[in-house]
Design an enzyme around this catalytic site. Sequence first.
Site, mmCIF file in Angstrom:
data_model
loop_
_atom_site.group_PDB
_atom_site.id
_atom_site.type_symbol
_atom_site.label_atom_id
_atom_site.label_comp_id
_atom_site.label_asym_id
_atom_site.label_seq_id
_atom_site.Cartn_x
_atom_site.Cartn_y
_atom_site.Cartn_z
ATOM 1 N N SER A 13 0.835 -0.985 -0.027
ATOM 2 C CA SER A 13 -0.014 -0.053 -0.118
ATOM 3 C C SER A 13 0.897 1.245 -0.044
ATOM 4 O O SER A 13 1.715 1.454 0.889
ATOM 5 C CB SER A 13 -0.823 -0.016 1.225
ATOM 6 O OG SER A 13 -1.291 1.317 1.559
ATOM 7 N N MET A 74 -12.046 4.168 -0.378
ATOM 8 C CA MET A 74 -12.777 4.303 1.063
ATOM 9 C C MET A 74 -13.555 5.674 0.910
ATOM 10 O O MET A 74 -13.096 6.734 1.447
ATOM 11 C CB MET A 74 -11.843 4.460 2.172
ATOM 12 C CG MET A 74 -11.330 3.094 2.365
ATOM 13 S SD MET A 74 -9.587 3.010 3.291
ATOM 14 C CE MET A 74 -8.767 3.346 1.785
ATOM 15 N N MET A 145 -11.105 -5.880 5.925
ATOM 16 C CA MET A 145 -10.342 -5.127 6.741
ATOM 17 C C MET A 145 -9.931 -5.412 8.153
ATOM 18 O O MET A 145 -10.998 -5.934 9.025
ATOM 19 C CB MET A 145 -11.129 -3.838 6.827
ATOM 20 C CG MET A 145 -11.254 -2.737 5.510
ATOM 21 S SD MET A 145 -9.795 -2.708 4.616
ATOM 22 C CE MET A 145 -8.973 -1.605 5.890
ATOM 23 N N ASP A 184 -6.393 -6.256 4.964
ATOM 24 C CA ASP A 184 -5.737 -4.812 4.783
ATOM 25 C C ASP A 184 -5.607 -4.333 6.010
ATOM 26 O O ASP A 184 -6.919 -3.820 6.763
ATOM 27 C CB ASP A 184 -6.464 -4.152 3.689
ATOM 28 C CG ASP A 184 -6.099 -2.788 3.290
ATOM 29 O OD1 ASP A 184 -4.795 -2.364 3.972
ATOM 30 O OD2 ASP A 184 -6.611 -1.969 2.653
HETATM 31 C C1 DX5 Z 1 -6.215 1.429 5.737
HETATM 32 C C2 DX5 Z 1 -5.805 1.396 4.365
HETATM 33 C C3 DX5 Z 1 -4.576 0.475 4.438
HETATM 34 C C4 DX5 Z 1 -3.444 0.883 4.885
HETATM 35 C C5 DX5 Z 1 -2.810 -0.160 5.500
HETATM 36 O O1 DX5 Z 1 -7.250 2.458 5.925
HETATM 37 O O2 DX5 Z 1 -6.833 0.676 3.658
HETATM 38 O O3 DX5 Z 1 -4.214 0.143 2.771
HETATM 39 O O4 DX5 Z 1 -2.400 1.769 4.166
HETATM 40 O O5 DX5 Z 1 -1.363 0.278 6.202
HETATM 41 P P1 DX5 Z 1 -0.764 -0.771 7.327
HETATM 42 O O6 DX5 Z 1 -0.028 -1.836 6.603
HETATM 43 O O7 DX5 Z 1 0.418 0.354 7.966
HETATM 44 O O8 DX5 Z 1 -1.652 -1.110 8.565
HETATM 45 ZN ZN ZN Z 2 -6.341 -0.187 1.767
#
Ligand code: DX5
Ligand code: ZN
Length: 226
Positions: A13, A74, A145, A184
């Site tokens: 990401s 999102m 998630m 994620d």
């Molecule tokens: C969270 C995002 C993720 C985020 C993950 O809202 O959708 O994709 O970037 O970050 P890490 O891996 O640091 O939790």
């Molecule tokens: Zn994400």
Amino acid sequence: MPFPHGKTLIAPSILSADFARMGEECSHILAAGGDLLHLDVMDGHFVPNLTMGPDLCRGLRRALANAYLDVHLMVTDPGQYVETFAKAGANNFTFHVEVVEPGAIGALRDRVKAAGMDAGLAINPPTPVERILPHVAGFDLLLVMSVNPGFSGQAFIGSVLEKTRLVRRAIGPLSPGGPRVQMDGGISPLNAGQVREAGCDVLVAASALFGKPAGERAGVVSQLRG
Ligand code: DX5
Ligand code: ZN
């Protein structure tokens, strides 16, 4: 472009990448073994943060012709952006089950597919799995998630692993070209084994990868892959 091949895919990401050196960060993480790039699009309404939009997607497509671009919306109105992201070169378009009426999910998925992208459906940690199970058919990706979305670097919520098992059971075992289960949020080499064991085969990671010096990232990719 179909999803890259491979049993377990690692999806860096770019939310934790150095935004001032984005092109370099992206080509380096792909060379370090990342299978695709995960773009977190946030609108400040569905989640309390503002991040990136179609222009960045277009720039990455131009710079990295062969990269698979996985866009995670999102936002409260994902339908507004389907054609925009398709034109910007996105390969996958994932929207959240929380923001679309149950009766409209299939039509939005079909619009995503008609625009030439793979379609993903995401579910947040507090949302019951029953909200997503009736809609899994026809999606290329189901995203469970493991943090409440908005920011990278949050702690992994382990209770979502059970939800992942149910989603995996509903769509059947991983098969070539079959739907994928993505997780994620808060994923690191410490919990990646549990994530894979629960039936997830696309692991997103931001801080676990970009939080490390560039020279250590290939090692983290292989630890995540297991
Ligand atoms: C969270 C995002 C993720 C985020 C993950 O809202 O959708 O994709 O970037 O970050 P890490 O891996 O640091 O939790
Ligand atoms: Zn994400």
